[in-house]
Design an enzyme around this catalytic site. Structure first.
Site, mmCIF file in Angstrom:
data_model
loop_
_atom_site.group_PDB
_atom_site.id
_atom_site.type_symbol
_atom_site.label_atom_id
_atom_site.label_comp_id
_atom_site.label_asym_id
_atom_site.label_seq_id
_atom_site.Cartn_x
_atom_site.Cartn_y
_atom_site.Cartn_z
ATOM 1 N N LYS A 14 -14.784 -7.230 8.348
ATOM 2 C CA LYS A 14 -15.064 -5.799 8.183
ATOM 3 C C LYS A 14 -15.999 -5.260 9.264
ATOM 4 O O LYS A 14 -15.827 -4.130 9.703
ATOM 5 C CB LYS A 14 -15.517 -5.532 6.743
ATOM 6 C CG LYS A 14 -16.934 -5.166 6.515
ATOM 7 C CD LYS A 14 -17.261 -5.168 5.044
ATOM 8 C CE LYS A 14 -18.415 -6.099 4.755
ATOM 9 N NZ LYS A 14 -19.700 -5.727 5.353
ATOM 10 N N ARG A 89 -22.656 -1.321 -2.380
ATOM 11 C CA ARG A 89 -22.231 -2.645 -2.817
ATOM 12 C C ARG A 89 -22.325 -2.794 -4.334
ATOM 13 O O ARG A 89 -21.938 -3.828 -4.862
ATOM 14 C CB ARG A 89 -23.147 -3.690 -2.208
ATOM 15 C CG ARG A 89 -22.598 -4.405 -0.980
ATOM 16 C CD ARG A 89 -23.659 -5.414 -0.552
ATOM 17 N NE ARG A 89 -23.169 -6.453 0.295
ATOM 18 C CZ ARG A 89 -23.078 -6.400 1.621
ATOM 19 N NH1 ARG A 89 -23.393 -5.302 2.258
ATOM 20 N NH2 ARG A 89 -22.662 -7.440 2.291
ATOM 21 N N ARG A 128 -18.315 -19.222 11.851
ATOM 22 C CA ARG A 128 -19.287 -18.262 12.392
ATOM 23 C C ARG A 128 -20.692 -18.849 12.381
ATOM 24 O O ARG A 128 -21.479 -18.627 13.298
ATOM 25 C CB ARG A 128 -19.261 -16.966 11.569
ATOM 26 C CG ARG A 128 -20.215 -15.906 12.101
ATOM 27 C CD ARG A 128 -20.018 -14.553 11.450
ATOM 28 N NE ARG A 128 -20.746 -14.444 10.213
ATOM 29 C CZ ARG A 128 -20.668 -13.388 9.396
ATOM 30 N NH1 ARG A 128 -19.856 -12.404 9.665
ATOM 31 N NH2 ARG A 128 -21.379 -13.351 8.298
ATOM 32 N N ARG A 134 -26.183 -17.730 11.797
ATOM 33 C CA ARG A 134 -26.784 -16.810 10.824
ATOM 34 C C ARG A 134 -27.280 -17.608 9.633
ATOM 35 O O ARG A 134 -26.559 -18.441 9.093
ATOM 36 C CB ARG A 134 -25.729 -15.775 10.365
ATOM 37 C CG ARG A 134 -26.081 -14.360 10.755
ATOM 38 C CD ARG A 134 -25.005 -13.379 10.371
ATOM 39 N NE ARG A 134 -24.906 -13.167 8.930
ATOM 40 C CZ ARG A 134 -24.242 -12.157 8.377
ATOM 41 N NH1 ARG A 134 -23.630 -11.288 9.154
ATOM 42 N NH2 ARG A 134 -24.181 -12.030 7.077
ATOM 43 N N ARG A 145 -22.612 -15.260 -2.064
ATOM 44 C CA ARG A 145 -22.322 -13.892 -1.604
ATOM 45 C C ARG A 145 -20.959 -13.427 -2.099
ATOM 46 O O ARG A 145 -20.767 -12.270 -2.481
ATOM 47 C CB ARG A 145 -22.400 -13.826 -0.079
ATOM 48 C CG ARG A 145 -23.830 -13.595 0.393
ATOM 49 C CD ARG A 145 -24.085 -14.080 1.806
ATOM 50 N NE ARG A 145 -23.222 -13.499 2.794
ATOM 51 C CZ ARG A 145 -22.876 -14.112 3.931
ATOM 52 N NH1 ARG A 145 -23.309 -15.326 4.201
ATOM 53 N NH2 ARG A 145 -22.107 -13.518 4.787
HETATM 54 P P1 ADP Z 1 -21.633 -9.818 4.748
HETATM 55 O O1 ADP Z 1 -21.329 -10.692 5.924
HETATM 56 O O2 ADP Z 1 -21.923 -10.598 3.504
HETATM 57 O O3 ADP Z 1 -20.638 -8.711 4.532
HETATM 58 P P2 ADP Z 1 -23.682 -7.950 5.725
HETATM 59 O O4 ADP Z 1 -23.892 -8.234 7.153
HETATM 60 O O5 ADP Z 1 -22.977 -6.670 5.351
HETATM 61 O O6 ADP Z 1 -23.023 -9.209 5.017
HETATM 62 O O7 ADP Z 1 -25.105 -7.967 4.923
HETATM 63 C C1 ADP Z 1 -25.952 -9.087 5.008
HETATM 64 C C2 ADP Z 1 -26.992 -9.060 3.902
HETATM 65 O O8 ADP Z 1 -27.746 -7.825 3.948
HETATM 66 C C3 ADP Z 1 -26.446 -9.102 2.470
HETATM 67 O O9 ADP Z 1 -26.155 -10.420 2.044
HETATM 68 C C4 ADP Z 1 -27.623 -8.490 1.702
HETATM 69 O O10 ADP Z 1 -28.693 -9.398 1.541
HETATM 70 C C5 ADP Z 1 -28.099 -7.392 2.644
HETATM 71 N N1 ADP Z 1 -27.413 -6.107 2.350
HETATM 72 C C6 ADP Z 1 -26.562 -5.445 3.168
HETATM 73 N N2 ADP Z 1 -26.114 -4.321 2.582
HETATM 74 C C7 ADP Z 1 -26.682 -4.274 1.348
HETATM 75 C C8 ADP Z 1 -26.598 -3.383 0.250
HETATM 76 N N3 ADP Z 1 -25.811 -2.297 0.291
HETATM 77 N N4 ADP Z 1 -27.332 -3.653 -0.848
HETATM 78 C C9 ADP Z 1 -28.116 -4.720 -0.914
HETATM 79 N N5 ADP Z 1 -28.227 -5.627 0.064
HETATM 80 C C10 ADP Z 1 -27.520 -5.418 1.201
#
Ligand code: ADP
Length: 195
Positions: A14, A89, A128, A134, A145
């Site tokens: 995404k 989310r 990744r 990461r 997650r």
């Molecule tokens: P992913 O690869 O899981 O899609 P993101 O890069 O979008 O992850 O987000 C990484 C982390 O940032 C999440 O696991 C969470 O800890 C935090 N985070 C991002 N967006 C939100 C949100 N809308 N609400 C709460 N935590 C968030």
């Protein structure tokens, strides 16, 4: 004017698609994950607070996340549209977002869902983690997650579908194909709401 959300499980691609689509449509990309990672790298108070949640693959508490998004959506560069990646989310964040948009006199146009099955997700994220390191890309954290995604975020998708906003594309196709499908879906959906 295009106001879009992109939603998909971790590892669905995404972020990559958000980047390509926002560029193609000439709108700003707002990724809450990237914003938190920047806060973390700069050791801001929000970054320090968010650190433990990010590392555990937990959601940062709604009030912190929403405050960050509200402030971002007040910036003038969002006036011509935006693509929001990673927010909302949870259903509670969805309600918060509705409130923020209403305050700004705006509405959402389309919600793009990128799908991918669990095995493919775990495979991609482990790759990744080797490439980027990461800290939230270990297998246990990835599974956590994913679980949170099913529990907290899928109800958001269902709500968007009820509102007739949802466009779904298969994230396991090759990257260019996913982008083309997504742009086509957004165009069709936007044309529908314009008439
Ligand atoms: P992913 O690869 O899981 O899609 P993101 O890069 O979008 O992850 O987000 C990484 C982390 O940032 C999440 O696991 C969470 O800890 C935090 N985070 C991002 N967006 C939100 C949100 N809308 N609400 C709460 N935590 C968030």
């Amino acid at each position: 004017m295009t106001r879009l959300l992109i939603i998909g499980p971790p590892g669905s691609g995404k972020g990559t698609q958000a980047h390509r689509i926002s560029e193609q449509l000439g709108i700003v990309e707002i990724s809450t994950g990237d914003m938190f990672r920047t806060h973390l790298a700069n050791r801001t108070p929000l970054g320090v607070e968010a650190h433990k949640y990010l590392d555990a693959g937990d959601l940062v508490p709604d009030h912190l996340t929403t405050a960050m998004v509200r402030e971002r959506l007040q910036q003038p560069d969002t006036k011509d549209g935006f693509l929001l990646d990673g927010y909302p989310r949870t259903l509670s964040q969805m309600e918060d977002l509705d409130g923020i948009l209403e305050e700004n006199g705006d509405t959402l146009d389309t919600v793009l869902e990128i799908t991918a099955d669990d095995d493919e997700i775990v495979r991609r994220l482990l790759l990744r983690s080797q490439a980027e390191g990461r800290s939230d890309d270990t297998e246990g954290v990835i599974r956590h997650r994913l679980e949170l995604y099913r529990q907290e975020t899928e109800p958001v998708i269902a709500r968007c579908a009820e509102r007739g906003l949802l466009v779904r594309v298969d994230g396991t196709a090759d990257v260019d194909h996913v982008t083309a499908d997504a742009l086509k879906g957004i165009e069709t959906a936007t044309a529908r709401t314009d008439t």
